[in-house]
Structures are given as structure tokens and as C-alpha cells.
Design an enzyme around this catalytic site. Sequence first.
Site, PDB file in Angstrom:
ATOM      1  N   ASN A  73      30.906  77.501  89.444  1.00 28.68           N
ATOM      2  CA  ASN A  73      30.092  76.427  90.006  1.00 28.68           C
ATOM      3  C   ASN A  73      29.879  76.667  91.500  1.00 28.68           C
ATOM      4  O   ASN A  73      30.768  77.161  92.205  1.00 28.68           O
ATOM      5  CB  ASN A  73      30.660  75.034  89.707  1.00 28.68           C
ATOM      6  CG  ASN A  73      32.127  74.861  89.980  1.00 28.68           C
ATOM      7  OD1 ASN A  73      32.900  75.814  90.024  1.00 28.68           O
ATOM      8  ND2 ASN A  73      32.541  73.617  90.160  1.00 28.68           N
ATOM      9  N   GLU A  94      28.490  74.558  94.702  1.00 22.18           N
ATOM     10  CA  GLU A  94      28.115  73.231  95.173  1.00 22.18           C
ATOM     11  C   GLU A  94      27.238  73.302  96.419  1.00 22.18           C
ATOM     12  O   GLU A  94      27.039  74.376  97.009  1.00 22.18           O
ATOM     13  CB  GLU A  94      29.389  72.403  95.423  1.00 22.18           C
ATOM     14  CG  GLU A  94      30.175  72.219  94.127  1.00 22.18           C
ATOM     15  CD  GLU A  94      31.361  71.282  94.232  1.00 22.18           C
ATOM     16  OE1 GLU A  94      31.838  71.013  95.355  1.00 22.18           O
ATOM     17  OE2 GLU A  94      31.818  70.825  93.165  1.00 22.18           O
ATOM     18  N   CYS A  99      26.277  74.312  87.846  1.00 26.05           N
ATOM     19  CA  CYS A  99      27.495  74.469  87.040  1.00 26.05           C
ATOM     20  C   CYS A  99      27.790  75.942  86.755  1.00 26.05           C
ATOM     21  O   CYS A  99      26.888  76.794  86.723  1.00 26.05           O
ATOM     22  CB  CYS A  99      27.339  73.764  85.704  1.00 26.05           C
ATOM     23  SG  CYS A  99      27.318  71.969  85.770  1.00 26.05           S
ATOM     24  N   GLU A 130      28.639  77.306  83.876  1.00 24.81           N
ATOM     25  CA  GLU A 130      28.050  77.807  82.621  1.00 24.81           C
ATOM     26  C   GLU A 130      26.611  78.265  82.844  1.00 24.81           C
ATOM     27  O   GLU A 130      26.187  79.318  82.350  1.00 24.81           O
ATOM     28  CB  GLU A 130      28.061  76.703  81.548  1.00 24.81           C
ATOM     29  CG  GLU A 130      29.440  76.186  81.197  1.00 24.81           C
ATOM     30  CD  GLU A 130      29.827  74.974  82.025  1.00 24.81           C
ATOM     31  OE1 GLU A 130      29.629  74.985  83.255  1.00 24.81           O
ATOM     32  OE2 GLU A 130      30.341  74.016  81.420  1.00 24.81           O
ATOM     33  N   CYS A 181      29.221  70.097  80.496  1.00 25.91           N
ATOM     34  CA  CYS A 181      28.347  68.928  80.671  1.00 25.91           C
ATOM     35  C   CYS A 181      27.140  69.020  79.740  1.00 25.91           C
ATOM     36  O   CYS A 181      26.836  70.079  79.169  1.00 25.91           O
ATOM     37  CB  CYS A 181      27.921  68.784  82.130  1.00 25.91           C
ATOM     38  SG  CYS A 181      26.566  69.862  82.618  1.00 25.91           S
ATOM     39  N   CYS A 206      24.414  71.688  80.559  1.00 22.65           N
ATOM     40  CA  CYS A 206      24.795  73.057  80.186  1.00 22.65           C
ATOM     41  C   CYS A 206      24.714  73.259  78.680  1.00 22.65           C
ATOM     42  O   CYS A 206      24.345  74.337  78.215  1.00 22.65           O
ATOM     43  CB  CYS A 206      26.190  73.372  80.714  1.00 22.65           C
ATOM     44  SG  CYS A 206      26.218  73.525  82.524  1.00 22.65           S
TER      45      CYS A 206
HETATM   46  N1  THU Z   1      30.886  71.448  86.568  1.00 18.67           N
HETATM   47  C1  THU Z   1      30.652  72.660  85.978  1.00 18.67           C
HETATM   48  O1  THU Z   1      30.637  73.700  86.643  1.00 18.67           O
HETATM   49  N2  THU Z   1      30.426  72.682  84.638  1.00 18.67           N
HETATM   50  C2  THU Z   1      30.427  71.591  83.830  1.00 18.67           C
HETATM   51  O2  THU Z   1      30.131  71.702  82.657  1.00 18.67           O
HETATM   52  C3  THU Z   1      30.825  70.289  84.371  1.00 18.67           C
HETATM   53  C4  THU Z   1      30.907  70.198  85.852  1.00 18.67           C
HETATM   54  C5  THU Z   1      31.126  71.410  88.021  1.00 18.67           C
HETATM   55  C6  THU Z   1      30.021  70.772  88.818  1.00 18.67           C
HETATM   56  C7  THU Z   1      30.764  70.339  90.068  1.00 18.67           C
HETATM   57  O3  THU Z   1      30.811  71.421  90.967  1.00 18.67           O
HETATM   58  C8  THU Z   1      32.169  70.056  89.565  1.00 18.67           C
HETATM   59  O4  THU Z   1      32.284  70.672  88.300  1.00 18.67           O
HETATM   60  C9  THU Z   1      32.510  68.590  89.441  1.00 18.67           C
HETATM   61  O5  THU Z   1      31.551  67.930  88.691  1.00 18.67           O
END
Ligand code: THU
Length: 133
Positions: free
Chosen positions: A41, A43, A52, A54, A95, A98
Site C-alpha cells: 500500500n 498512502e 492498496c 493488492e 477491501c 480490490c
Molecule cells: N489497505 C490495503 O492495502 N488493502 C486492503 O485491502 C485494505 C486496506 C490499506 C489502505 C491503507 O493504506 C491502509 O490499508 C489502511 O486502510
Amino acid sequence: MADAALLDAAIGAAGRAYVPYSKFRVGAAVRAGGRVFTGCNVENASYGLTMCAERTAIFAAIAAGARRIEAIALACVDAGVDAGAAAGGASLMPCGACRQVMAEFADGALPVTIAGVGTVTLDTLLPNAFRLD
Ligand code: THU
């Protein structure tokens, strides 16, 4: 690559996550065309721009020329110790966005290996996925 090796690649990718805001590192690894693509991920100060793990991994595979993904593993390495399957595993799961992106490049039989949960099919995670024929 077996599920366990793909999961190891995902765990390694989580170590490269850029997460100054959530401090919640996620790693993913995709097998496509005999190759493995990893993602983490990433940000952003404008929170909604966060990507994300994935999707980072899937898009790396697609950008390299793949059009189908054969397996995916993900690891939310900062999920609480009580986040495991017995507790529902909610903070370990991919999520919704994804899941839909997985459906773009795989059918419902795609194996999704989730650290702390196990391997499930995409169809289990996203029944009746939206698709355009
Ligand atoms: N996140 C992911 O990388 N994948 C997911 O399927 C759920 C959330 C990340 C996004 C953000 O950087 C952190 O997790 C908190 O939401």
C-alpha cells in the site's frame, strides 16, 4: 509457486509499504504467466489517493503485459493479534475495491490466500461480481 511461497512474497512486500498515516502495512503478491508481481500500500497526504497493496500488485502484473492473474496472496502484517479467522478476520481481508479489480482479471475460482485466514476463492469474497461482457 505454491500458496505458501506466494504468501511469503506478500509478507516481504509489506515491508516496503509507505504508510505514514495509518501505519497499517499491507503486502500482496500476484502470480501471472509464471511470474510473481508484488505490491504494497502506498498512502498519500490526500488520503483518498492511497492505493492498496493488492491493486498495486495486480496493476504491476497488467503493466508488465499479463491479462489474467492465477493466484493472489495478501498480508495485513499490522492487523491485531486478535484479528484472526476465529474473530472473523475483518482487518485481514481485502477491501471491496480490490475484490472488484481481482474480478477484472480472473474468474471466480481465483485462489486468494489471506494471511491469518487461509485460501478462499474470489467467488466467496465477491459473489455475483459486476462484469461487462
Ligand atoms: N489497505 C490495503 O492495502 N488493502 C486492503 O485491502 C485494505 C486496506 C490499506 C489502505 C491503507 O493504506 C491502509 O490499508 C489502511 O486502510
